[in-house]
Structure formats: C-alpha cells, structure tokens
Design a protein around this motif. Structure first.
Motif, short mmCIF file in Angstrom:
data_model
loop_
_atom_site.label_atom_id
_atom_site.label_comp_id
_atom_site.label_asym_id
_atom_site.label_seq_id
_atom_site.Cartn_x
_atom_site.Cartn_y
_atom_site.Cartn_z
N ARG A 1 0.85 -1.20 0.00
CA ARG A 1 0.00 0.00 0.00
C ARG A 1 0.88 1.24 0.00
NH1 ARG A 1 -5.54 -0.70 1.61
NH2 ARG A 1 -6.01 -2.86 1.08
N VAL A 2 0.36 2.29 -0.64
CA VAL A 2 1.08 3.55 -0.76
C VAL A 2 0.13 4.68 -0.36
CG1 VAL A 2 2.38 5.07 -2.29
CG2 VAL A 2 2.35 2.60 -2.74
N ARG A 3 0.52 5.49 0.61
CA ARG A 3 -0.28 6.66 1.00
C ARG A 3 -0.05 7.77 -0.02
NH1 ARG A 3 1.72 4.45 5.62
NH2 ARG A 3 0.15 3.86 7.18
N LEU A 4 -1.10 8.16 -0.71
CA LEU A 4 -0.97 9.18 -1.76
C LEU A 4 -0.46 10.50 -1.19
CD1 LEU A 4 -4.20 8.44 -3.84
CD2 LEU A 4 -1.85 7.67 -4.28
N GLY A 5 -0.91 10.87 -0.01
CA GLY A 5 -0.50 12.12 0.60
C GLY A 5 0.98 12.17 0.96
N ALA A 6 1.64 11.03 1.00
CA ALA A 6 3.06 10.99 1.34
C ALA A 6 3.96 11.02 0.11
CB ALA A 6 3.36 9.74 2.17
N LEU A 7 3.37 10.93 -1.08
CA LEU A 7 4.18 10.95 -2.30
C LEU A 7 4.69 12.37 -2.56
CD1 LEU A 7 2.08 8.66 -4.65
CD2 LEU A 7 4.15 8.08 -3.37
N GLU A 8 5.91 12.45 -3.08
CA GLU A 8 6.53 13.75 -3.34
C GLU A 8 5.82 14.51 -4.45
OE1 GLU A 8 10.76 13.43 -3.85
OE2 GLU A 8 10.85 11.87 -2.31
N ASP A 9 5.51 13.80 -5.55
CA ASP A 9 4.92 14.46 -6.70
C ASP A 9 4.38 13.43 -7.68
OD1 ASP A 9 7.24 13.41 -7.92
OD2 ASP A 9 8.28 15.32 -7.86
N GLU A 10 3.88 13.91 -8.80
CA GLU A 10 3.32 13.01 -9.79
C GLU A 10 4.37 12.11 -10.42
OE1 GLU A 10 1.05 13.31 -13.99
OE2 GLU A 10 0.21 14.52 -12.37
N ARG A 11 5.59 12.58 -10.49
CA ARG A 11 6.66 11.74 -11.05
C ARG A 11 6.85 10.47 -10.20
NH1 ARG A 11 12.12 13.49 -13.72
NH2 ARG A 11 13.06 11.44 -13.95
N GLU A 12 6.84 10.63 -8.88
CA GLU A 12 6.97 9.46 -8.01
C GLU A 12 5.77 8.53 -8.19
OE1 GLU A 12 8.24 8.31 -3.47
OE2 GLU A 12 7.11 10.18 -3.75
N LEU A 13 4.59 9.10 -8.30
CA LEU A 13 3.39 8.31 -8.55
C LEU A 13 3.54 7.52 -9.85
CD1 LEU A 13 0.37 7.55 -8.05
CD2 LEU A 13 -0.20 9.61 -9.37
N ARG A 14 3.97 8.19 -10.90
CA ARG A 14 4.15 7.53 -12.20
C ARG A 14 5.19 6.41 -12.10
NH1 ARG A 14 2.79 7.99 -17.23
NH2 ARG A 14 1.68 9.94 -16.95
N ASP A 15 6.29 6.65 -11.41
CA ASP A 15 7.33 5.62 -11.26
C ASP A 15 6.77 4.38 -10.56
OD1 ASP A 15 9.19 7.28 -12.48
OD2 ASP A 15 10.18 7.84 -10.61
N ILE A 16 6.00 4.58 -9.50
CA ILE A 16 5.44 3.46 -8.74
C ILE A 16 4.44 2.69 -9.59
CG2 ILE A 16 3.97 2.85 -6.76
CD1 ILE A 16 5.40 5.20 -5.26
N LEU A 17 3.54 3.41 -10.26
CA LEU A 17 2.54 2.75 -11.09
C LEU A 17 3.18 2.03 -12.28
CD1 LEU A 17 -0.37 5.33 -11.03
CD2 LEU A 17 -0.43 2.98 -10.15
N THR A 18 4.17 2.64 -12.89
CA THR A 18 4.84 2.02 -14.03
C THR A 18 5.57 0.75 -13.60
OG1 THR A 18 5.09 4.15 -15.12
CG2 THR A 18 6.50 2.38 -15.90
#
Length: 119
Positions: free
Chosen positions: A78-95
C-alpha cells in the motif's frame, strides 16, 4: 500531492490499461491482469511489489508504505498518496507495478515502459 484522479489518469495512460470495479473499488489492469487498486476512501493505492522488496520499503519509509494484513501473503504493498513527493513518483510506482503485470509481448512492444528489448 497526487490524489485518486491522478492515479486514475496516470494508470490509464499506460499501454493496454483498463479500469474495472472489483470489490467495490476501482482496479487497474494491463491485458486483464490487475496492477493497482484504489481501496477504501481513495487516499491510498495498492500496487504490485516483490515480497523481497516490500519489507525494505516499509522500513525505509513507513509514512509512505505499509502492508495490509489481508495482502501480506501476496506481492502487494500500500502507498499513502499524501506521502508521495509528486506526480513523477506516482508515475514511477505505477509504471513499476504495470511492468510486473504486463505480458512479455507488451514489454517488447513498449520498451520505453517495459524492460529493455533484447538486442
């Protein structure tokens, strides 16, 4: 900070990805195989993660990652969205999660998203 709509947009931008409701929540699938979910109140996401890497992530960044009890036996984190630095980190995790679920034909067809094509 990324939110549920960012998860949806980024996930659906990956090749051959579809969204399907399962267990009363949005799930994202590549070639029919699930690689991400938006559980509970959509403040977190669940993604594929090799078991040997999960513990390291949780220990290194417990404010960002955790393992849900009912998912402990599976290769998910699980990943807390509020703890992500930015959309780039989100994209890296999803990719990264997408790569783990994508069939070899997609990884070969989209080397920029998958593993490098054999020479």
């Amino acid at each position: 900070m990324p939110d549920a709509e960012d998860v949806r947009r980024v996930a659906l931008s990956l090749p051959d990805t579809t969204e399907k409701t399962a267990w009363s929540m949005p799930t994202f699938r590549v070639a029919g195989k699930m690689f991400a979910t938006l559980p509970e109140d959509e403040t977190s996401m669940a993604v594929r993660c090799p078991k040997e890497e999960r513990d390291e992530l949780v220990l290194a960044e417990p404010e960002k990652f955790w393992i849900a009890g009912h998912e402990a036996q599976f290769a998910w984190i699980r990943v807390r969205l509020g703890a992500l630095e930015d959309e780039r980190e989100l994209r890296d995790i999803l990719t990264d999660s997408w790569r783990q679920a994508a069939p070899p034909r997609l990884l070969e067809s989209y080397p920029e998203w998958g593993r490098p094509a054999p020479e």
